[in-house]
Write an enzyme that holds these catalytic residues in place. Structure first.
Site: not given
Ligand code: AHM
Ligand code: MG
Length: 337
Positions: A116, A71, A65, A118-119, A94-95, A280
């Protein structure tokens, strides 16, 4: 000290439902499914450091696999957990560039799920906290066929439920249906979320600011003035403290508990900042407002913005009411209003 009630997430959701005789139980079922997905993702996140030992992402593991990037794993887990209950007419993540339709054989429901998965995922390799964010709306398009983009582009105040799961030193599930914000901590021993943060209220003012100060020279003048003001003055005898994790879920979670302000402003390079309105900013604004805080783009309430596209970005200032009002004043003064 009074003993804390042994309140699991399922019990809390069901007791909440009983207070609303008109409730059909659908939102409860959705939340329970989301909490199951959260447990699965949490387990996988905790194993992230073993990837080098068990197999690299993008490669095949021993059983053939492919080892998925986390993410993508989180995105697929949420779809798998949520697409068969008959509750949703459309989803968006978001993906994914576009809206996601339910599989053809599934019953179509009246709700819309936006998430989202895995933010903050760029933080994974350093063991820094990351999170899942979700929003639930009622469909606005008529009929009982598949939902459309219009269902996904509703202003944030129309959310029925919003929440996040923070995979940190422990895993915490926070949600609100608009009245009261509740946090549950996952007991890893028996795999249940237990009420740990009852009726969260954000302090009216905090003493922490949270922003990526590396972008200072690209900021609008009002924001530079505001940060200098916080640094140069004492508030109850102490200056403000800076805290920036770089994971919105973790930064907003701390802000919710301790007060203060989290910001991702627009700047000369990115006029609309970085964070996305639909995935977000809206859910976080809904949660922070339900806890008594404030969330704006520097001028207007986030929750009243009508999204123009799924991945639209927007500047955000979110947290304790007095802190957000103060930065708005600095921004307006610098613009000469
Ligand atoms: P992502 O969606 O690509 O994970 O980016 C979002 C993240 C947020 O969790 C965070 O607040 C921000 O990007 C941080 O951005 P930076 O690195 O510009 O400060
Ligand atoms: Mg995000």
């Amino acid at each position: 000290m009074a003993k804390k009630r042994f309140m699991t997430l399922p019990r809390h959701i069901l007791e909440g439902e009983k207070l609303h005789p008109e409730a059909t139980g659908e939102l409860s079922a959705i939340l329970l499914q989301l909490s199951l997905a959260a447990k699965v993702i949490s387990l996988e996140v905790n194993k992230a450091g073993l990837v080098d030992i068990l197999g690299f992402t993008g490669e095949s593991n021993k059983s053939g696999d492919e080892v998925k990037k986390l993410d993508i794993f989180a995105h697929e887990t949420l779809l798998k957990a949520m697409d068969h209950g008959g509750h949703f007419c459309v989803m968006a993540s978001e993906e994914d560039e576009d809206i996601i339709h339910l599989p053809p054989h599934q019953k179509i429901g009246k709700y819309v799920l936006l998430f989202d998965p895995l933010d903050g995922s760029s933080n994974i390799d350093a063991n820094v906290s990351i999170g899942t964010i979700f929003s639930i709306y009622k469909r606005v398009t008529p009929g009982d066929g598949p939902g459309t983009l219009e269902d996904c582009l509703q202003p944030g105040y129309k959310q029925e439920v919003a929440g996040y799961i923070l995979y940190g030193s422990s895993t915490v599930f926070v949600y609100t249906a608009g009245h009261g914000v509740y946090g549950f901590t996952l007991d890893p021993a028996f795999g249940e979320f237990l009420l740990s943060h009852d009726d969260i209220k954000i302090p009216k003012r905090g003493r922490i600011y949270s922003v990526n100060e590396g972008n200072y020279y690209s900021w609008p003048k009002g924001l530079k003035d505001y940060i200098k003001y916080l640094q140069a003055n004492k508030f109850n005898g102490k200056p403000y403290q800076a805290r920036y994790i770089g994971s919105m879920v973790a930064d907003v979670h701390r802000t919710l508990l301790y007060g203060g302000i989290f910001m991702y402003p627009g700047d000369t390079r990115n006029e609309k900042g970085k964070l996305r309105l639909v995935y977000e900013c809206n859910p976080m604004a809904f949660i922070v407002e339900a806890a008594g805080g404030r969330a704006t783009d520097g001028k207007k309430r986030i929750l009243e913005k009508v999204p123009e596209s799924l991945h639209e970005r927007i500047p955000i200032f979110i947290g304790s009411e007095e802190d957000v009002l103060l930065v708005e004043k600095f921004l307006a003064d610098a613009e000469g209003h």
